[in-house]
Design a protein around this motif. Structure first.
Motif, mmCIF file in Angstrom:
data_model
loop_
_atom_site.group_PDB
_atom_site.id
_atom_site.type_symbol
_atom_site.label_atom_id
_atom_site.label_comp_id
_atom_site.label_asym_id
_atom_site.label_seq_id
_atom_site.Cartn_x
_atom_site.Cartn_y
_atom_site.Cartn_z
ATOM 1 N N ASN A 148 26.140 -29.059 -48.408
ATOM 2 C CA ASN A 148 26.747 -29.158 -49.726
ATOM 3 C C ASN A 148 25.690 -28.909 -50.807
ATOM 4 O O ASN A 148 24.626 -29.533 -50.806
ATOM 5 C CB ASN A 148 27.375 -30.539 -49.929
ATOM 6 N N ILE A 149 26.016 -28.021 -51.719
ATOM 7 C CA ILE A 149 25.041 -27.573 -52.722
ATOM 8 C C ILE A 149 25.069 -28.511 -53.927
ATOM 9 O O ILE A 149 26.135 -28.810 -54.491
ATOM 10 C CB ILE A 149 25.367 -26.139 -53.165
ATOM 11 N N TYR A 192 18.787 -17.930 -63.867
ATOM 12 C CA TYR A 192 20.224 -18.192 -63.990
ATOM 13 C C TYR A 192 20.622 -19.362 -63.097
ATOM 14 O O TYR A 192 20.174 -19.462 -61.949
ATOM 15 C CB TYR A 192 21.047 -16.960 -63.598
ATOM 16 N N ASP A 193 21.443 -20.221 -63.635
ATOM 17 C CA ASP A 193 22.058 -21.281 -62.846
ATOM 18 C C ASP A 193 23.209 -20.649 -62.071
ATOM 19 O O ASP A 193 24.194 -20.186 -62.648
ATOM 20 C CB ASP A 193 22.571 -22.387 -63.770
ATOM 21 N N VAL A 194 23.086 -20.599 -60.759
ATOM 22 C CA VAL A 194 24.103 -19.942 -59.925
ATOM 23 C C VAL A 194 24.812 -20.947 -59.012
ATOM 24 O O VAL A 194 25.385 -20.587 -57.990
ATOM 25 C CB VAL A 194 23.476 -18.803 -59.088
ATOM 26 N N THR A 195 24.773 -22.213 -59.397
ATOM 27 C CA THR A 195 25.395 -23.254 -58.572
ATOM 28 C C THR A 195 26.863 -22.963 -58.301
ATOM 29 O O THR A 195 27.343 -23.121 -57.163
ATOM 30 C CB THR A 195 25.262 -24.622 -59.273
ATOM 31 N N GLU A 196 27.583 -22.505 -59.335
ATOM 32 C CA GLU A 196 29.013 -22.287 -59.195
ATOM 33 C C GLU A 196 29.343 -21.025 -58.411
ATOM 34 O O GLU A 196 30.457 -20.874 -57.912
ATOM 35 C CB GLU A 196 29.668 -22.230 -60.578
ATOM 36 N N GLN A 197 28.397 -20.085 -58.321
ATOM 37 C CA GLN A 197 28.681 -18.815 -57.641
ATOM 38 C C GLN A 197 28.477 -18.891 -56.126
ATOM 39 O O GLN A 197 28.946 -18.019 -55.397
ATOM 40 C CB GLN A 197 27.801 -17.698 -58.211
ATOM 41 N N LEU A 198 27.757 -19.916 -55.666
ATOM 42 C CA LEU A 198 27.482 -20.034 -54.235
ATOM 43 C C LEU A 198 28.468 -20.995 -53.585
ATOM 44 O O LEU A 198 28.995 -21.912 -54.236
ATOM 45 C CB LEU A 198 26.047 -20.525 -54.010
ATOM 46 N N ILE A 199 28.690 -20.776 -52.308
ATOM 47 C CA ILE A 199 29.611 -21.632 -51.555
ATOM 48 C C ILE A 199 28.963 -22.009 -50.221
ATOM 49 O O ILE A 199 28.062 -21.319 -49.730
ATOM 50 C CB ILE A 199 30.952 -20.920 -51.289
#
Length: 902
Positions: A148-149, A192-199
């Motif tokens: 879980n990220i 860049y904050d890429v938390t939302e783009q990764l799964i």
């Protein structure tokens, strides 16, 4: 009382900061009058929860008795690479009131150390022909995340330009990343904050690269590959998991490369896109890339990497065309109604293999045909080849055009006004100011000034956005900087650009004509080696000084000081013990008025024209002015020895100037408007001759009936007349509609500022195609005067950042009102005057924690009211006296409505 608009290093919630001690700023909103801050308290923590609970704070300033509300340096624990910090602030005011804590804001640090970089530079492992534009590289990698990220941040840069996508979606709306810098010494990386783009599970990362400034065609000499022949990528994503562990996804030899739909991308020449070669799945998981090429690992290192601190380039507006035209030549042309910078997006149908070609132009010729001669070698051509599967949408990625008109060719279908649109692209600098008055032509001029800024502030301040040039000309930038700061929030933009002055400046202190410097040996002009021209190189001092004045930014003075001093010392060396800067090449009063067209056409040096101002006079005047700025800057920074040295030098330059260029009767050896403007503005006229010199300037204006100034004389012309007691002559120039004037171009349909006063001549023909841009912001520098004298919103040079400012309008009978709004570091300022035959009204807004000095035309305080009450009964208004036909007042924060009977 509320605390709002929290900023860190000028930005809201920035990521990737490099400053070890970030500076914090805020605004205070309070409906009461005369509110000032007496104290503040800042709290910082590494999470929102810790900040709310006041646990594990990394900085608690405690109550600090101070009125400082901008550029407050973080003073807590040492910050780490990639660390995010949340902060909040509260204040106390002079009414002994305490605010609530502000809503929280945050900043995130970039990578401090070289060993923070775990990624390797990679290049596509297929062959290319570097002598011409080649297809854009596509690079991809798949990876699997099992936990879980909690948080993920991407750090990336490239040689060239990049577009990043994760799982098929673009990560950011930023364009032309990593931007244009002096790449050998300074290559920006973005965070860049890429938390939302990764799964959790399968993920794919994809990049498309473009030639950009790195290896595309650049400069009018037809140069290519100025920085290198191969595009390369460096990227790492740090993923922090909820269990406390972390993982890195990096560029390495596991990546794949190939070409795709973009067959070429060049800033000058445009983009070619073959949709048949594209795949919508190439940047998504489970794509079959077994036939793709590998990558090559390169050892470019990371020593030149710097965190991005400029303003991202973005699409800021979309414009629909206003007319569909069939020209006399039978060509299909669309008119956007506005000269913009960017590109066209369309939605059209076509059979597989059909194509459409778009060409871009600023104007139509006198016969109404598409005109591109002034683009010189720039093709400005976008071509799209259809897939053939229904309505297809296209817009380019790695090129930009300066245009109002679009010619469509090679397409057999019908196109309506609804099928295409213009995409406006520039550095996304927030709007800071607005100017408006009762004259619609002057209002159009103000719009043209801002459109010129938007068109040319694309990561660097370019001279023009359409032809084969688009370079960071230093002279254009320095004369326009005060106007730019009125119209847009320009602090971060200039801070980033000024770092490249340090990179490109010579060891002897000489500064290049353009920054980043890509002109070799004077660009083939034969004039010089491309360094050391006054009015241009002085930007190294004038722009940081402007940023300090407007934003109160002392750090930029500190960071640029050695560069500024280097240029000053170069001028000292060149002038010798004669104190006249009459060596090396100077542009002088570039593009000043030419009385005779025949001479103009034959002139190899455009700076020498009908209104010729001796270049040695111009150069020595700037030498004196810049030395004065250096004296002030050295004093501010506590460099007493330098300050004393420059203070002692200035009188010697002044005497030399007066001896060489001024007669005993106050006549300048160059009897031109520009000469008098520079000498008066810089304080070079002997006190007993100032009035005579000013009268000579006025007489010259009246003799010609128009201005005759070029790039260096024009910006200060109206202000010099106003300060000399002749505002009516300045207005005469403003309202002039005949060539040469500002409104002449407006009457010719201009929607931006022109490079030349007669870009379109009175007979409808065009100026010389070799240098005739219709989007060139330099003459828009009159905007500073519109704000500061017409509307009256004036910076107080003794107190930076509008902590104290002046409202000093110069009304004219030709206007019934003028209004300027400006959002300063402290909040919104308003100066709005209106008048009729009987009354002069002035509405003023002063932000909290500031004060204003007001000058209202009149001679009798008994006729002056505020809010309908005699001004001497208003407690918050301090009467300061009467001077030169003006009633002088001082006020604190609040909204005020003054009214004075004539």
């Amino acid at each position: 009382m509320k605390v709002t608009n929290l900023k860190t290093e000028y930005k809201s919630n920035p990521v990737g900061l490099k400053a070890c001690s970030p500076r914090l700023s805020w605004e205070i909103v309070d409906e009461k009058r005369n509110v000032s801050q007496n104290a503040y308290q800042v709290k910082c923590a590494t999470s929102k929860l810790d900040l709310q609970n006041e646990s594990k704070l990394i900085w608690n300033s405690g109550r600090i008795d101070s009125d400082q509300s901008i550029h407050v340096e973080y003073g807590g624990r040492e910050l780490q690479s990639g660390q995010r910090v949340y902060w909040t602030v509260k204040v106390w005011n002079n009414y002994k009131e305490e605010s609530e804590w502000s809503a929280s804001a945050f900043w995130e640090m970039g990578l401090f150390n070289d060993d923070d970089w775990k990624a390797q530079w990679i290049e596509p492992a297929y062959k290319e022909d570097p002598s011409d534009s080649t297809p854009s590289p596509y690079l991809r990698k798949e990876f699997h995340l099992k936990k879980n990220i909690k948080k993920a941040a991407a750090y990336l840069t490239c040689h060239g330009l990049y577009e990043l996508s994760l799982n098929g979606e673009k990560v950011s709306e930023d364009l032309f990343t990593p931007g244009w810098t002096s790449y050998e010494q300074r290559l920006q990386y973005q965070t860049y904050d890429v938390t939302e783009q990764l799964i959790s599970g399968k993920n794919a990362i994809g990049f498309v690269l473009g030639d950009g400034w790195y290896r595309g065609y650049l400069v009018w000499q037809g140069n290519k590959n100025l920085y290198g022949e191969k595009l390369a990528l460096l990227c790492q994503i740090r993923i922090d998991y909820e269990d406390g562990s972390h993982e890195m996804i990096v560029t390495d030899d596991s990546w794949k490369s190939n070409t795709g739909a973009i067959l070429k991308s060049d800033i000058y020449h445009g983009e070619t896109y073959d949709a048949r070669l594209g795949s919508e799945a190439w940047n998504k998981p489970d794509f079959d890339d077994q036939n793709w090429f590998g990558v090559t690992i390169k050892e470019y290192g990371v020593a030149n990497l710097v965190s991005s601190e400029g303003v991202p380039v973005r699409i800021t507006e979309t414009i629909k065309p206003i007319e569909k035209i069939i020209t006399p030549k039978g060509e299909l042309v669309f008119d956007l109604g506005q000269n913009i910078v960017g590109w066209v997006r369309f939605r059209l149908k076509g059979n597989a293999g059909d194509q459409i070609t778009l060409h871009h132009a600023e104007v139509l010729d006198p016969e109404g045909n598409f005109y591109t001669d002034n683009l010189r070698a720039a093709k400005a051509e976008d071509t799209y080849i259809f897939r053939g599967d229904g309505v297809e949408e296209f817009e380019p990625r790695f090129t930009f055009h300066g245009f109002r008109f679009v010619r469509v060719s090679d397409y057999s279908g019908d196109i309506s006004l609804d099928d295409i649109e213009g995409r406006v692209v520039h550095s996304d600098m927030p709007l800071a100011g607005e100017f408006e008055c009762s004259d619609p032509l002057v209002n159009r001029l103000q719009k043209n000034i801002d459109w010129g800024l938007r068109g040319n502030f694309l990561d660097v301040p370019t001279d023009c956005p359409q032809r084969d040039e688009r370079l960071g000309w230093t002279g254009d930038a320095q004369i326009f900087a005060p106007t730019a700061c009125f119209n847009r929030d320009a602090a971060s933009f200039y801070t980033k650009w000024m770092k490249d002055y340090i990179a490109d400046q010579r060891e002897d202190g000489s500064v290049p004509w353009v920054v980043p410097n890509v002109i070799e040996d004077g660009g083939g002009t034969g004039w010089s080696d491309g360094f050391g021209a006054t009015g241009w190189a002085d930007a190294a001092v004038i722009i940081p000084w402007t940023v300090y004045q407007v934003y109160g930014d002392q750090r930029i003075l500190e960071e640029q000081y050695e560069s500024m001093k280097g240029w000053e010392e170069y001028m000292i060396k060149e002038s010798g013990d004669r104190y006249l800067y009459d060596t090396v090449f100077h542009f002088g009063d570039w593009l000043s008025f030419a009385e005779y067209y025949s001479y103009y056409y034959n002139a190899p040096d455009y700076g020498y024209a009908g209104a010729n101002t001796d270049k040695d006079l111009v150069a020595t005047a700037y030498f004196y002015y810049t030395t004065g700025l250096m004296q002030q800057i050295a004093t501010i920074l506590g460099k007493a020895a330098d300050a004393d040295r420059y203070a002692a030098l200035r009188p010697k330059i002044k005497v030399a100037f007066q001896t060489e260029f001024i007669t005993q009767t106050g006549r300048l050896t160059s009897n031109t408007q520009a000469a008098y403007v520079l000498a008066l503005s810089f304080g070079l006229i002997p006190d007993n001759l100032v009035a005579k010199a000013a009268k000579r300037l006025v007489d010259d204006v009246n003799h010609f009936g128009h201005l005759t100034t070029g790039f260096l004389g024009t910006p200060m012309l109206c202000q010099a007349l106003t300060d000399s007691g002749y505002p009516e002559i300045a207005y005469k120039l403003l309202f002039n509609k005949r060539y040469p004037s500002w409104l002449y171009a407006v009457t010719k349909g201009a929607t931006t500022i022109w490079e030349r006063w007669d870009g379109i001549k009175p007979d409808g023909s065009f100026q010389d195609v070799g240098m005739n841009s219709f989007n060139h912001y330099a003459y828009g520098a009159v905007g500073e005067w519109l704000y500061s004298s017409v509307a009256g919103l004036k910076l107080d040079t003794s107190v930076p950042a509008y902590k104290q400012f002046k409202i000093k309008p110069y009304p004219t009978e030709e206007l019934t009102f003028a209004k300027a709004k400006y959002h300063s570091m402290y909040g919104e300022i308003l100066s709005h005057w209106e008048q009729d035959d009987d009354t002069f009204k002035l509405n003023v807004k002063v932000p909290a924690n500031t004060k204003a000095l007001i000058e209202i035309p009149g001679s009798d305080f008994s006729k002056l009211k505020e809010g309908g009450i005699p001004v001497d009964q208003i407690q918050e208004v301090e009467i300061m006296g009467f001077e030169d036909g003006k009633l002088l007042l001082e006020i604190g924060s609040g909204d005020y409505k003054f009214e004075c009977s004539k």
